[in-house]
Scaffold this active site. Sequence first.
Site, PDB file in Angstrom:
ATOM      1  N   GLU A  39       0.820  -1.208   0.000  1.00  0.00           N
ATOM      2  CA  GLU A  39       0.000   0.000   0.000  1.00  0.00           C
ATOM      3  C   GLU A  39       0.860   1.266   0.000  1.00  0.00           C
ATOM      4  O   GLU A  39       0.543   2.243  -0.672  1.00  0.00           O
ATOM      5  CB  GLU A  39      -0.947   0.009   1.204  1.00  0.00           C
ATOM      6  CG  GLU A  39      -2.054  -1.036   1.136  1.00  0.00           C
ATOM      7  CD  GLU A  39      -3.001  -0.821  -0.038  1.00  0.00           C
ATOM      8  OE1 GLU A  39      -3.043   0.299  -0.589  1.00  0.00           O
ATOM      9  OE2 GLU A  39      -3.684  -1.781  -0.411  1.00  0.00           O
ATOM     10  N   TYR A 122      -6.642   6.044   4.507  1.00  0.00           N
ATOM     11  CA  TYR A 122      -6.811   5.037   3.458  1.00  0.00           C
ATOM     12  C   TYR A 122      -5.996   3.785   3.768  1.00  0.00           C
ATOM     13  O   TYR A 122      -6.514   2.660   3.755  1.00  0.00           O
ATOM     14  CB  TYR A 122      -6.405   5.579   2.085  1.00  0.00           C
ATOM     15  CG  TYR A 122      -6.187   4.449   1.104  1.00  0.00           C
ATOM     16  CD1 TYR A 122      -7.276   3.750   0.578  1.00  0.00           C
ATOM     17  CD2 TYR A 122      -4.906   4.022   0.773  1.00  0.00           C
ATOM     18  CE1 TYR A 122      -7.094   2.671  -0.269  1.00  0.00           C
ATOM     19  CE2 TYR A 122      -4.711   2.943  -0.073  1.00  0.00           C
ATOM     20  CZ  TYR A 122      -5.805   2.271  -0.593  1.00  0.00           C
ATOM     21  OH  TYR A 122      -5.611   1.192  -1.415  1.00  0.00           O
ATOM     22  N   ASP A 140      -9.567   5.931  -1.415  1.00  0.00           N
ATOM     23  CA  ASP A 140      -8.521   6.561  -2.221  1.00  0.00           C
ATOM     24  C   ASP A 140      -9.161   7.093  -3.493  1.00  0.00           C
ATOM     25  O   ASP A 140     -10.386   7.232  -3.578  1.00  0.00           O
ATOM     26  CB  ASP A 140      -7.413   5.557  -2.542  1.00  0.00           C
ATOM     27  CG  ASP A 140      -7.887   4.416  -3.436  1.00  0.00           C
ATOM     28  OD1 ASP A 140      -9.124   4.259  -3.648  1.00  0.00           O
ATOM     29  OD2 ASP A 140      -7.028   3.669  -3.952  1.00  0.00           O
ATOM     30  N   THR A 316       5.491  17.167  -6.748  1.00  0.00           N
ATOM     31  CA  THR A 316       4.061  17.413  -6.580  1.00  0.00           C
ATOM     32  C   THR A 316       3.718  18.887  -6.741  1.00  0.00           C
ATOM     33  O   THR A 316       2.747  19.256  -7.400  1.00  0.00           O
ATOM     34  CB  THR A 316       3.596  16.928  -5.193  1.00  0.00           C
ATOM     35  OG1 THR A 316       3.939  15.544  -5.050  1.00  0.00           O
ATOM     36  CG2 THR A 316       2.092  17.094  -5.038  1.00  0.00           C
TER      37      THR A 316
END
Length: 367
Positions: A39, A122, A140, A316
């Site tokens: 994950e 999540y 998510d 990002t």
Amino acid sequence: MTPSEREAFQTAFMAWYDEHRRDLPWRQNQEPYRVWLSEIMLQQTQVQTVIPYYERFLATFPTVEDLSAAPEELLLKTWEGLGYYSRARNLQKAAKQVVDDYQGKWPQTSAELEKLAGIGPYTAGAIASICFGEVVPAIDGNAFRVFSRLLKIDADIVNPKNRSIFYDAILPLIPKDRPGDFNQAVMDFGSQVCTAKNPTVGDTELAPFFRSYQDGTLLDYPVKTKKAKPKPVALFAVVIESEEGFLFQKRPSTGLLANLTTYPLVMAEDLQDGESELLMPEEQMTRIEAYFKEAYGLTLAHLKPVPVKPVTHVFTHLKWTITLLSATIAKDSDLAFFPGEWYSKAALAEIAMPTVQKKMAQRFDSL
């Protein structure tokens, strides 16, 4: 949905998953270490990209105890290529928490799992449902997309406050006997069928349940405000050579690329006296030489632009544009004030390199 509609949806949805579920290495069992590792790796990274990294990482660190005790350099080298190195550091922090605070036994509820470094709602929901059977959503991007289209939820998914709307809508739909399979079905259905573009919901037996499909508004969901464009940042990378090899800089312990190794980088704005000052190339070279002398006590020689295109790299929130320069310094230069060291080409193969550094090295080597 009415109780009968919920039951019908659950039956159809789990039947779809039983027929179409992906055969992934972390689904071989419900061991929490394996599920957690997958994950974290799948954040910001596609499944097919993750698989070889996952298998290599698991071979290097087979247990949470192995990861907890790993040298950071080996950890980062094993993670190399996945980017977002803070994820790797948080992996080790969480591993240490499990070993030291929980005596090697994983917390079994989503609330307790969120106390571990790098685990948000999540990931906590995914681990708790898959490994321990807790009836909790794992929300998510796939979940936002599937359930906004299923139920025509028009809440903006970019707003963190709206997550509770989806949580409350999804929770009653989770079958109490298969919460982990339900959340994995959402992952698979969202990535294979209910995709952002060109969804094929209409080709499945689940089409009658999707309210937005029924009225032709499938692509209007999810509602999502546009992200701000990454801020442009101009930098210079100085490729410094001597008889010792190449001089590399270790990045600061906080911020972007923390503790990783790159060519020495200088932000263009650090060379300017005024906000809107436009420097000519000759003046840029002069100021970079002065920067290295003042900051590190190093005297650069033969500083000049490398005749290649600048390297671009998008984080990002930032877009770096890096101009490559080359220079030399005396091999006996004092590096006492420089945060780095000399590396031969052979030695460079043994240390963790961020993707942006690999791009710069490839561009430099293309000469």
